[in-house]
Structures are given as C-alpha cells and as structure tokens.
Enzyme design. Structure first.
Site, PDB file in Angstrom:
ATOM      1  N   GLU A 193       0.837  -1.203   0.000  1.00  0.00           N
ATOM      2  CA  GLU A 193       0.000   0.000   0.000  1.00  0.00           C
ATOM      3  C   GLU A 193       0.869   1.249   0.000  1.00  0.00           C
ATOM      4  O   GLU A 193       1.829   1.359   0.760  1.00  0.00           O
ATOM      5  CB  GLU A 193      -0.890  -0.020   1.243  1.00  0.00           C
ATOM      6  CG  GLU A 193      -1.770   1.205   1.405  1.00  0.00           C
ATOM      7  CD  GLU A 193      -2.518   1.201   2.725  1.00  0.00           C
ATOM      8  OE1 GLU A 193      -3.471   1.998   2.854  1.00  0.00           O
ATOM      9  OE2 GLU A 193      -2.160   0.423   3.630  1.00  0.00           O
ATOM     10  N   LYS A 216      -9.637   1.526  -3.097  1.00  0.00           N
ATOM     11  CA  LYS A 216     -10.157   1.024  -1.831  1.00  0.00           C
ATOM     12  C   LYS A 216     -11.599   1.462  -1.620  1.00  0.00           C
ATOM     13  O   LYS A 216     -11.918   2.652  -1.715  1.00  0.00           O
ATOM     14  CB  LYS A 216      -9.277   1.517  -0.676  1.00  0.00           C
ATOM     15  CG  LYS A 216      -9.625   0.924   0.677  1.00  0.00           C
ATOM     16  CD  LYS A 216      -8.642   1.384   1.736  1.00  0.00           C
ATOM     17  CE  LYS A 216      -8.941   0.739   3.079  1.00  0.00           C
ATOM     18  NZ  LYS A 216      -8.011   1.204   4.129  1.00  0.00           N
ATOM     19  N   CYS A 260      -5.316  -2.641   3.003  1.00  0.00           N
ATOM     20  CA  CYS A 260      -5.310  -2.406   4.438  1.00  0.00           C
ATOM     21  C   CYS A 260      -6.328  -3.315   5.129  1.00  0.00           C
ATOM     22  O   CYS A 260      -6.341  -4.514   4.882  1.00  0.00           O
ATOM     23  CB  CYS A 260      -5.564  -0.928   4.716  1.00  0.00           C
ATOM     24  SG  CYS A 260      -5.308  -0.430   6.433  1.00  0.00           S
TER      25      CYS A 260
END
Length: 501
Positions: free
Chosen positions: A260, A318, A371
C-alpha cells in the site's frame, strides 16, 4: 456492602476474562482462552437477576475485551499521529466503550429471550452474542476486528466450517459449545454432542470446495520496512522511491507486488522516469503497486492499487475506508481530532463496491484489497467467482511494535479459508506472507526486515458455500435458534402453569 463487593468482583472477573482473550489470537494463538472467556460471560450473565443486570455484565466483559484487543490504536494516534498521550488513551477507551455496547446488547437480549435459565445459557445468550457481533461488523460501516470465530483459525477443527458459514458461523458454534458445556457440564451427552460437532469440522477441513487452475505461479512480495515517520517525509521521498525500486529489481517472480502506497505520492506527481524504471525492472513480468490517485473532481482522491505493467493501467481503489484514518465521519462532531493528528492523507473517496480483478497471464485473476479491507469477509467475496487469487496490500507501520499485524494476518487466513483462494500479503513493515487456500501460512517475512518474499502460489476456481451465501447462513442459524428457544420456552412455561393449576 458484601452484595456491592460481590457485584464489583463479578465485573472485574468479567473484564479480566474478556481481556485475556487477546492471547487467543495471533501471535500467541492460545485459542482455548476464547472458550474460557465465553464460558465465564455466558455463565455469569445467565445467572443475572434481570436483563439490565446481564447487560451491565456483558458491558464489563466487552470493555475488557476491546481495551485489550484494540490497544494498538494508541500507537497510531500518539506515537505517529502526534496526539497527546492522555488524549490518545482517552480516544481508545471511548472506542472500547462504544464497542462494548454490542456484547451488552447481546447479553440483555439473550437474557430477555431465554425464559428459563438453561435456555439462556445453552442457546439464547450464545446466539444473541454472535448476532450482536455481526451487528458490530456492519453498523456505521462496521468494525469487525477481533471476531470470536477468527481466534480459532486455522488451528482448531472449527476451521473446517469457515468455507460454509464463515467466521460468524464459527463463532456461533464456539459460543454454543461453551453454553452447552456450562449448562450441562455433568452430562456426558453434552460433551459427546460438542465433540461430534468439532469432529465434523475436522472432517470438513478435508473437503475441497474449490479446484486448482493451471500450474503454480511464482510471486515476489516486497517489504520496504520504511518507518512511518519517514514514509511521508519530503526529505526521505527519493530514498523511499529507491528502496522499492531496488527491491523490485531483486524480485524474481512472475508477479511482483509492492505494498500500500509504496509510491508515497499521487501518481500524477510521481516522476515519469521512476515509473519507467519500475516497469523496466520487471517486464515482461507483472508489477502491482499501491499508489494514491487523484480523481477528476476537486478534493477527490483514492487509495489505490495499479497493475503498472499493463498498458491499460487497471486500477483497484479502496472501497471500505478507515473511519478517522481515511475519512472523518460526521466532521462537525469529530473534525477537532485532526487538529491534534499529523495525517499525511485524509478525506479519501471510496471506490466502487465491485471492481474487476486484474488479469495477469493466462490464468491469474488477481483481486486486490487494501489495508483492513480483508477484515470484511462479506466484501471480499464480491470478487468471486471471477478472482482466482487474492492479494492484500497494507502499510501497518502505523501500529509498529504491536500485535496488529499478526492479528490482521490471522484475518487474512480466515478470508483464504472462506473463499478457497490463496491470499498474498504485501506489507511495508510486516507481516508479508503467502497463505494457501486452507488458511495456512506458507511463507512469512520477519517484521521490519527489508527484503523480498519469494514463493509460489496456486490459482483456484469455483465457489465455496460461504462465497455464495455470505453471512446469511450464520445469521439464519442464529435466528432459527432464537425462534426455537422462544417457542420451547413458551411451551415450557405454559406446561408449568397448567401443572401448578
């Protein structure tokens, strides 16, 4: 005085039994502590004089549970976010106070619906506790960290139920097992029934719900080990770029994955020469990297993953953003927090709930998540059945020095089991890992080590029952148990009344 002391002692016992469950999760994995924690909760709330009393007992247990299981948030707020220690500790405690409302709700509802003591402890309290846990994972975008069922993965036979009913179903079976044994501890039939269920889980672990596709694929997962206080510092920008370029050049796999925000700038602000160097380092192989993107509108930007070596530049953005980390819920109420936090990026825009996986080579359909998105089993299955492999890219340097990375890796193991897919984890500081379709850790890099994890992964096709049903099987089972308990309790009370008359 004695009665008040007894109540205080019970609350202390409940809080301690909730707190000790942190050792049931990775890295300790003393999973039996979750059984004991649930047994204490069910036994004491089942004997409560009123539903209100049961709710307070459930709240005490939940407060201990969440203070222990989310302590690492303090590190992100204080050590790296710059918030004063007293304020950071207060914020963590306030969050724990909110999360404890859910076991309190479960305890109150289970006590209220259980018309007799044995129904409460054996059925209604276990069912309402897990249903309230599901509610915690859904309400206000949800926070399903430290779900009960995850503590059993992949070490216990209950893991065999994951491809069918997911972690909430495992949690329900575990809570019911604890409830039955608390209620009928002296009856051999109770122990035999629990053992039979657990043996069934062991047998189910050998069922192949999905099928391998093609030959194993070589993969390289880069871990830059860049400290959080350097990751976004302008003085370290070029050094950070060099670190991941160097690791990319070392990588040998057909699929190379960077974590990320491995590129710590918007793609539009990243030097073109650097992107060309990255491509040249791996071509004709594939390179996947995390990079933030700007959108077409003002103040629109995304936390994204890109297949950099594809001319079409496929993107995954995301979808499930972190409250207070990537966006501010109810800014008028919580916006003050950002006066005390040193956040490099906030106010992200969520991506679509369903996004196409990356097509790599002839067989690989790689579905990224970013995440803590891998905490949400119901969202991971949106990529199925098209996806043949899963990948999580994370930067857990925010919680460096805690057990957060271990806990999240265990949740990735749960997602692999639920979907029947391999899960690749590429992280900045750990835990970078390769997980097979049975939730087993095949290879892991030590935390805070700058290196490339080399290995192979297998593509899989097909759907597990959980991939089709999601959490509905667990929710329906819990609801059916409550209905049966209510009907049986009503019939029992009616029969008792007639006998008295």
């Amino acid at each position: 005085m004695r009665f008040s002391s007894l109540r205080a002692g019970q609350c202390a016992l409940l809080a301690a039994s909730g707190a000790v469950t942190v050792f049931a999760y990775a890295p300790v994995r003393a999973f039996v502590l979750m059984w004991l924690g649930l047994a204490v909760l069910i036994a004491l709330t089942g004997k409560a004089e009123t539903g209100k009393r049961a709710a307070w007992q459930g709240y005490a247990w939940g407060l201990g549970y969440f203070c222990a299981n989310i302590y690492w948030i303090f590190i992100s707020l204080h050590t790296f976010g710059g918030m004063p220690a007293w304020m950071a500790a207060g914020c963590v405690f306030l969050l724990a106070m909110y999360l404890a409302l859910f076991p309190a709700l479960g305890a109150w509802l289970g006590h209220t619906l259980g018309r007799t003591p044995w129904l409460r402890t054996a059925i209604t309290l276990p069912a309402t506790f897990i249903l309230s846990e599901w509610l915690r994972g859904w309400l206000f975008t949800g926070f399903p960290w430290a779900t009960v069922g995850t503590s059993q993965i992949p070490m216990t036979p209950l893991s065999g139920f994951a491809p069918i009913v997911g972690v909430y179903g495992i949690g329900l079976i575990l809570a019911l097992s604890a409830g039955v044994l608390v209620t009928f501890a002296r009856k051999p039939a109770a122990w035999a029934s629990v053992l039979a269920v657990w043996l069934a889980g062991w047998g189910l672990s050998y069922v192949a719900w999905t099928q391998p596709v093609g030959q194993p694929v070589s993969v390289s997962l880069a871990q830059g080990a860049i400290p959080q206080d350097e990751k976004w510092a302008q003085a370290h920008y070029l050094d950070n770029l060099r670190i991941y370029l160097h690791l990319t050049r070392q990588a040998k796999g057909d699929i190379v994955i960077l974590p990320e925000t491995a590129i710590p700038s918007f793609l539009s602000d990243t030097p073109d020469w650097y992107l060309e160097y990255l491509r040249a380092a791996v071509e004709p192989r594939a390179l996947v990297t995390g990079v933030p993107l700007t959108g077409p509108h003002k103040d629109e930007y995304y936390n994204s993953v890109m297949l950099l070596t594809d001319a079409n530049l496929p993107i995954y953005s995301k979808h499930h953003l972190v409250p207070f980390g990537e966006f501010v819920p109810v800014p008028a109420l919580f916006g003050w927090m950002y006066h005390y936090l040193n956040m490099p990026l906030d106010g992200f825009t969520p991506g679509a709930s369903k996004q196409a996986p990356f097509s790599i080579g002839k067989t690989t359909k790689l579905a990224p998540n970013i995440c803590y998105e891998d905490v949400y089993g119901r969202e991971i299955i949106n990529a199925l059945p098209q996806a043949t492999m899963l990948v999580n890219v994370s930067n857990l340097a925010w919680f460096d020095g805690s057990w957060a990375a271990w806990q999240q890796t265990q949740m990735s193991q749960a997602r692999a089991l639920e979907t029947g897919r391999w899960m690749l984890r590429a992280t900045n500081t750990g835990m970078t890992a390769i997980i097979n379709e049975k939730g087993q850790l095949m290879k892991v890099l030590p935390e805070r080590q700058r290196a490339v994890l080399e290995g192979t992964a297998q593509n899989y096709s097909g759907e597990t029952p959980y991939a089709r049903w999601g959490d509905w099987a667990a929710l329906a089972s819990g609801g059916l148990l409550l209905l049966l308990a209510w009907l049986f309790g009503r019939k029992y009370q009616t029969g008792t009344s007639k006998a008295i008359v």
